[in-house]
Design a protein around this motif. Structure first.
Motif, PDB file in Angstrom:
ATOM      1  N   GLY A  63       0.810  -1.205   0.000  1.00  0.00           N
ATOM      2  CA  GLY A  63       0.000   0.000   0.000  1.00  0.00           C
ATOM      3  C   GLY A  63       0.847   1.260   0.000  1.00  0.00           C
ATOM      4  O   GLY A  63       0.527   2.238  -0.678  1.00  0.00           O
ATOM      5  N   LEU A  64       1.946   1.240   0.791  1.00  0.00           N
ATOM      6  CA  LEU A  64       2.839   2.398   0.826  1.00  0.00           C
ATOM      7  C   LEU A  64       3.441   2.660  -0.546  1.00  0.00           C
ATOM      8  O   LEU A  64       3.445   3.797  -1.033  1.00  0.00           O
ATOM      9  N   LEU A  65       3.968   1.608  -1.198  1.00  0.00           N
ATOM     10  CA  LEU A  65       4.577   1.785  -2.520  1.00  0.00           C
ATOM     11  C   LEU A  65       3.540   2.233  -3.550  1.00  0.00           C
ATOM     12  O   LEU A  65       3.822   3.101  -4.391  1.00  0.00           O
ATOM     13  N   ALA A  66       2.317   1.644  -3.470  1.00  0.00           N
ATOM     14  CA  ALA A  66       1.279   2.034  -4.424  1.00  0.00           C
ATOM     15  C   ALA A  66       0.887   3.500  -4.234  1.00  0.00           C
ATOM     16  O   ALA A  66       0.748   4.256  -5.206  1.00  0.00           O
ATOM     17  N   ARG A  67       0.730   3.912  -2.966  1.00  0.00           N
ATOM     18  CA  ARG A  67       0.370   5.310  -2.709  1.00  0.00           C
ATOM     19  C   ARG A  67       1.468   6.258  -3.182  1.00  0.00           C
ATOM     20  O   ARG A  67       1.196   7.300  -3.788  1.00  0.00           O
ATOM     21  N   GLN A  68       2.723   5.904  -2.882  1.00  0.00           N
ATOM     22  CA  GLN A  68       3.820   6.778  -3.284  1.00  0.00           C
ATOM     23  C   GLN A  68       3.929   6.854  -4.804  1.00  0.00           C
ATOM     24  O   GLN A  68       4.214   7.910  -5.365  1.00  0.00           O
ATOM     25  N   TYR A  69       3.693   5.714  -5.497  1.00  0.00           N
ATOM     26  CA  TYR A  69       3.749   5.725  -6.967  1.00  0.00           C
ATOM     27  C   TYR A  69       2.650   6.615  -7.537  1.00  0.00           C
ATOM     28  O   TYR A  69       2.901   7.436  -8.433  1.00  0.00           O
TER      29      TYR A  69
END
Length: 525
Positions: free
Chosen positions: A12-18
């Motif tokens: 979720g963190l990587l998806a949000r940051q992307y």
């Protein structure tokens, strides 16, 4: 490490940051595009004639204050009622503007357009086709009028409804918009009779291409902005991921070096936090295991010392006695007494070896019981009856309290008898003559409770918590006949039956020592 802010998963963190990074890049591109559009619009930005005409400075003759309404391609000129030039913002304006020339210029508030088409020369000289477009006719539609002029600008066909039959070259230039190259010309009449010419320049293709190339440099802003945003997101991800991982690595290195460093709530995504929590649990288990290992090492050392003492004493007596007999130092009449002493020590060794054997057998993982359904009341009566003489000869009294109601349990009679024997043997070994023994049985809804107590000397308080450990006896001295394994064997046998055994810290009045055994009742009962 106090970072209590809740975080989602790593995915979720990587998806949000992307997604956030993509949206930020789109926003940067939109901003740069707007800047580029503003740069291009500045090239084409028309003069603000409406604001210029509404500015009071125009009526007041303060023409220098009107320049900010212009662009670099535009200009204006003011003529007095006689047609003389009063003020010019820009170059190329005529010093005199006649009324007929001014009439050829379309009004700003009622714009019109004249298209000029040169006609082929058929021996009659040059001809010009003029198409007049009235953009704001009274009926709201565009009206078109046509006129043909000869090479001297005389009207030979049609007309523009201005009553003219011929135009001067200056009037023709104003009429067709050719007075100023690449410009539109409009006219405004002021209230005091002054005439205002408004010249709107049109950028040339060359100027437009140069402006387009210059405005393209605006897109170079995208590179530093992209690098700045990428660096910011990298720093943020490093703070959210690399820092917690560094904390975990520090804790692991400290654990490997023997230091107890807690990872705690290291922050970051929940996967990393779970690793930190697992690491702390592992550290706790490791510390507990290390403490248990030290305790077992101490117990093993004590066990070896106790075994050595228990074996060394009788072996020393036997060896010394035999040496004395062999060396002829024992008179013949004393030899029997010495031999009896050797016999007792050998029996003590045999008893100790038997205790070791029983202890190792019950502690072995393969130790199993062979239970059967037994009435515990009847079993206790038979057990006490078989040992009544032994108790009586030792000078002890027995006070049993066993109910008549059956208490059915699944027990291994041989092993349970061994456990009870150990309890009775301890009571007989460590108490004075005349001590009373109490054996009671109570039946509950799910378990039967056996109480074996006495009113003897009791167990020292400092030994009560360790009384069921191997080689712990009821006396500080190890010169007695007990091995200290009986209660350990008893506890193991009772636990294998699914029951419990404990030393009652508060025995009934008149009793000094009380062991409480609980055994589960048979479910079929």
């Amino acid at each position: 490490m106090k970072n209590k802010r809740a975080s989602g998963s790593l995915f979720g963190l990587l998806a949000r940051q992307y997604l956030l990074f993509s949206v930020t890049l789109l926003a940067i591109a939109a901003v740069v595009f707007v800047l580029w559009g503003l740069a291009m619009a500045w090239v084409w930005a028309p003069a603000d004639w409406d604001s210029l005409l509404a500015d009071p400075a125009l009526e007041q003759g303060q023409y220098d204050r009107l320049h900010h309404y212009l662009n670099k391609e535009s200009g204006f000129a003011v003529y007095d009622p006689a047609g003389s030039l009063v003020y010019a913002a820009g170059e190329g304006f005529d010093t005199v503007l006649t009324a007929s020339q001014a009439a050829c210029v379309p009004l700003w508030e009622a714009p019109s357009l004249v298209d000029v088409y040169p006609l082929n020369d058929r021996g009659e000289g040059m001809r010009y086709l003029l198409v007049y477009h009235d953009m704001q006719a009274q009926d709201g539609t565009e009206q078109t009028r046509v006129a043909v002029l000869d090479e001297e600008y005389r009207v030979v066909l049609g007309g523009l409804e201005d009553g003219k039959t011929a135009y001067t070259p200056e009037e023709y230039a104003y009429l067709t918009g050719s007075r100023f190259a690449d410009s539109y010309l409009y006219r405004a009449q002021l209230t005091d009779g002054r005439t205002l010419l408004l010249r709107e320049g049109i950028p040339s293709e060359t100027a437009y291409q140069q402006a387009f190339r210059r405005s393209g440099r605006v897109w170079l802003l995208f590179v530093p902005l992209y690098l700045a945003v990428a660096g910011l997101f990298i720093w943020h991800l490093r703070r959210r991921i690399a820092r917690p991982l560094q904390t975990l690595n520090t804790a692991l290195e400290a654990q490997a070096a023997g230091r107890n460093v807690r990872a705690g709530d290291c922050g970051g995504p929940w996967e990393i936090r779970r690793i930190g929590e697992s690491l702390d649990r592992y550290a706790d288990l490791l510390a507990a295991s290390e403490a248990e290992r030290r305790r077992l090492d101490e117990g093993r050392q004590k066990l070896i010392a106790d075994i050595s003492h228990d074996i060394k004493t009788p072996v020393t007596v036997i060896s010394g006695t035999i040496d004395a007999i062999c060396d002829g130092k024992v008179p013949p009449e004393e030899q029997e007494r010495y031999l009896r002493m050797i016999q007792r020590k050998a029996a003590s060794l045999a008893e100790l070896a038997g205790a070791f054997h029983e202890y190792s057998k019950v502690e072995h993982p393969r130790f199993v019981l062979h239970p059967r359904r037994v009435d515990l009341c009847e079993f206790l009566r038979a057990f006490l009856a078989a040992r009544y003489d032994e108790i009586d000869l030792a000078g002890f009294s027995l006070e049993p309290d066993i109910p008549e109601t059956p208490a059915w349990c699944q027990v291994d009679e041989l092993q349970l008898s061994r456990a009870l024997d150990n309890l009775l043997a301890n009571a007989l070994r460590y108490n004075r003559l005349g001590t009373a023994l109490y054996v009671e049985l109570e039946t509950g809804p799910k378990a039967a409770t056996i109480r074996i107590a006495d009113n003897g000397d009791g167990i020292p308080p400092e030994r009560r918590s360790r009384i069921f450990e191997p080689f712990v006896t009821g006396s500080d001295s190890r010169t007695g006949s007990g091995s200290g394994l009986g209660l350990s064997i008893t506890r193991r046998i009772v636990e294998k039956h699914g029951g419990t055994i404990a030393l009652n810290p508060r025995p009934a009045p008149g009793r000094s020592t009380e062991f409480v055994l609980t055994l589960p009742l048979d479910k079929e009962a």
